[in-house]
Design an enzyme around this catalytic site. Structure first.
Site, PDB file in Angstrom:
ATOM      1  N   ASP A 189       1.263  -1.551  11.096  1.00  0.00           N
ATOM      2  CA  ASP A 189       1.692  -0.183  10.798  1.00  0.00           C
ATOM      3  C   ASP A 189       3.125  -0.236  10.279  1.00  0.00           C
ATOM      4  OD1 ASP A 189       2.139   2.504  10.737  1.00  0.00           O
ATOM      5  OD2 ASP A 189       1.994   2.834  12.899  1.00  0.00           O
ATOM      6  N   ASP A 240      -0.291   3.457   4.838  1.00  0.00           N
ATOM      7  CA  ASP A 240       0.652   2.489   5.408  1.00  0.00           C
ATOM      8  C   ASP A 240       0.142   1.759   6.654  1.00  0.00           C
ATOM      9  OD1 ASP A 240       0.724   4.525   7.266  1.00  0.00           O
ATOM     10  OD2 ASP A 240       2.875   4.395   7.584  1.00  0.00           O
ATOM     11  N   GLU A 241      -1.159   1.663   6.802  1.00  0.00           N
ATOM     12  CA  GLU A 241      -1.711   0.978   7.972  1.00  0.00           C
ATOM     13  C   GLU A 241      -2.887   0.110   7.565  1.00  0.00           C
ATOM     14  OE1 GLU A 241      -1.408   4.537  11.204  1.00  0.00           O
ATOM     15  OE2 GLU A 241      -3.061   3.114  11.435  1.00  0.00           O
TER      16      GLU A 241
END
Length: 363
Positions: free
Chosen positions: A4, A104-105
Site C-alpha cells: 500500500d 495505489d494498492e
DNA sequence: GTATGCTTTCGGC
DNA sequence: TTACGGCCGAAAGCATAC
C-alpha cells in the site's frame, strides 16, 4: 502480502516538488462551485497531524491549517495514473500472482517463490521496498500474512514506510484488540450496528455467536464477519479484469431541481462516459443515474436496456427518463448529478442478431 | 426451493 | 460556526422463472 503506497497522491506531489516536503500537503478535488468548495482527497502525514482527513471539506481543512504554512494542490489524476502504472510494473516482478486494487494498492502472492517461509517473504518485501524507492522515489507500507484479509490489516498497522509480518500463529492475537472497522466491509454503519450489539473489537466479534451474526447481517455477511474475525480467508490473489462499470459525477453550479438544468450538465457527462466505452469498443446494457441532494443524501436509479447499445443518444435519452422519475419522487434540490453505465457487451452486433433470432421464435 | 437477473444502497480508496 | 469529490465493486433486497 499487501503493498500500500503511503499517502499516494500527496507523496507524488512531494516528489514533483521537493520544496514542499515538511509542510502540510493537502491534495484536493475542487468542485468549481466556489473558491474552496470541494473535498480533501489525500493529505501527507504532516497535514494529518493537524487533523486533516480524506473526504473532509476543503474549507474545514483550511481552517484547521490557518496560521500554518500549508500547501493546497488540485488532484492531477493523469500523473498519478502514470506513476501507478510504473509502480505496479515493478511490483509485479516480485509476485507469483498479482492483483492490483485501486490506484495505489496490490496483493502479491509470493508463497511459491519463498517456499512458504515468512522470513524469506520479509526479505523479499524489503527488496521490493528498496526497488520502489530507487526506481519510483516512493515509499510504501507492506503487510505479510497467510492471507489477503490479514495482510491488508497488517499493512495498516505500521505506516508510513512500514513492514509488518503476521505469522499464522500470531493472527489471533494480532486481530483481537483491533476495532472492528479494521475489517474490510465494516464501515461507519456496520460499526454502529455492532457497537449496539456490544461488539467493539475483532476479538469481541470472534466470541459472538455465528447464528446471531447471520440473523442480524444475513447469511453471506454474517458468515464473512465470523470467519474474518478469526483471520480466516481463502480468497485467491488473482489478476483483475477490466472495469465492470464506468461513471461520471459532477457538482452542479447551483442547487436545482430543474430537469433542464440537470440534463444540460449530465449530457456532458454522458459524452465523457460514452467516449470511455467507445474507446474500449463495448456496448452497455445498463444505464444508471446518481443524485446527491442538498442534505447530502444519495439516490440512484438504473435501467436495463432491451439490447446492448453504444449510441450516445440512447444514453442521453435514458438518463433523461431516469432523472425525470427520480425528481418526481423527491422534493429536495440536487447538488451533484452523475451517470453510470454497466453490464457491458463485447460483440454488440452478434448479440442483436441472437436476440432477434430468438425473438422470431417467441412470436 | 433454487437459480438468476435487476435495482438500490453501502463502503473502500 | 459552517464548510462536502469522484470514482469503483459488492451485496442486499426484490422479482421472476423453473
Amino acid at each position: 502480502m499487501l503493498v500500500d503506497f503511503d499517502y499516494f497522491f500527496a507523496q507524488i506531489e512531494e516528489r514533483r516538488n521537493p520544496s514542499i516536503e515538511g509542510k502540510p500537503v493537502v491534495v484536493c478535488v475542487y468542485s468549481g462551485r466556489s473558491q474552496d468548495s470541494g473535498a480533501v482527497s489525500t493529505a501527507n502525514y504532516v497535514a494529518r497531524r493537524y487533523g486533516i482527513k480524506s473526504g473532509m471539506p476543503i474549507a474545514l481543512a483550511k481552517s484547521k491549517l490557518e496560521n500554518v504554512e500549508a500547501v493546497f494542490l488540485p488532484v492531477d489524476h493523469r500523473l498519478y495514473e502514470e506513476v501507478s502504472e510504473k509502480t505496479m510494473t515493478v511490483l509485479r516482478g516480485y509476485a507469483d500472482y498479482f492483483e492490483q486494487v485501486g490506484i495505489d494498492e496490490a496483493y502479491l502472492d509470493v508463497s511459491r517463490r519463498v517456499n512458504g517461509s515468512f522470513e524469506q517473504a520479509a526479505e523479499l518485501a524489503r527488496r521490493a521496498k528498496n526497488d520502489i524507492r530507487a526506481q519510483c522515489e516512493l515509499t510504501c507500507s507492506i503487510g505479510i500474512s497467510p492471507n489477503k484479509l490479514v495482510a491488508k490489516i497488517a499493512a495498516d498497522a505500521q505506516k508510513p514506510d512500514g513492514l509488518t509480518i503476521v505469522k499464522p500463529d500470531q493472527v489471533e492475537s494480532f486481530l483481537a484488540p483491533l476495532p472492528v472497522d479494521h475489517l474490510i466491509g465494516v464501515g461507519v454503519k456496520t460499526k454502529e450496528r455492532m457497537e449496539t450489539m456490544g461488539i467493539r473489537t475483532i476479538g469481541d466479534l470472534a466470541k459472538y455467536d455465528v447464528r446471531r451474526l447471520i440473523e442480524v447481517f444475513g447469511r453471506k455477511l454474517g458468515t464473512y464477519f465470523h470467519n474474518a474475525s478469526m483471520g480466516i480467508d481463502d480468497e485467491p490473489v488473482q489478476e483483475r479484469g477490466e472495469a465492470e462499470s464506468m461513471s461520471r459525477i459532477a457538482t452542479l453550479k447551483e442547487d436545482t431541481r430543474d430537469l433542464k438544468v440537470i440534463l444540460d450538465r449530465t449530457d456532458r457527462l454522458c459524452e465523457e462516459v460514452h467516449e470511455d466505452v467507445r474507446q474500449r469498443g463495448l456496448g452497455f446494457k445498463s444505464v444508471g443515474i446518481i443524485a446527491v441532494f442538498i442534505d447530502m443524501s444519495i439516490r440512484s436509479k438504473s435501467k436495463t436496456l432491451d439490447n446492448p447499445a453504444d449510441e450516445l443518444e440512447i444514453l442521453k435519452r435514458t438518463v433523461w427518463e431516469l432523472f425525470e422519475k427520480l425528481l418526481s419522487d423527491s422534493e429536495l434540490n440536487v447538488r451533484r448529478a452523475g451517470v453510470r453505465v454497466s453490464n457491458f457487451a463485447k460483440e454488440q452486433k452478434t448479440q442483436k442478431q441472437i436476440t432477434s433470432f430468438l425473438g422470431n421464435f417467441e412470436g
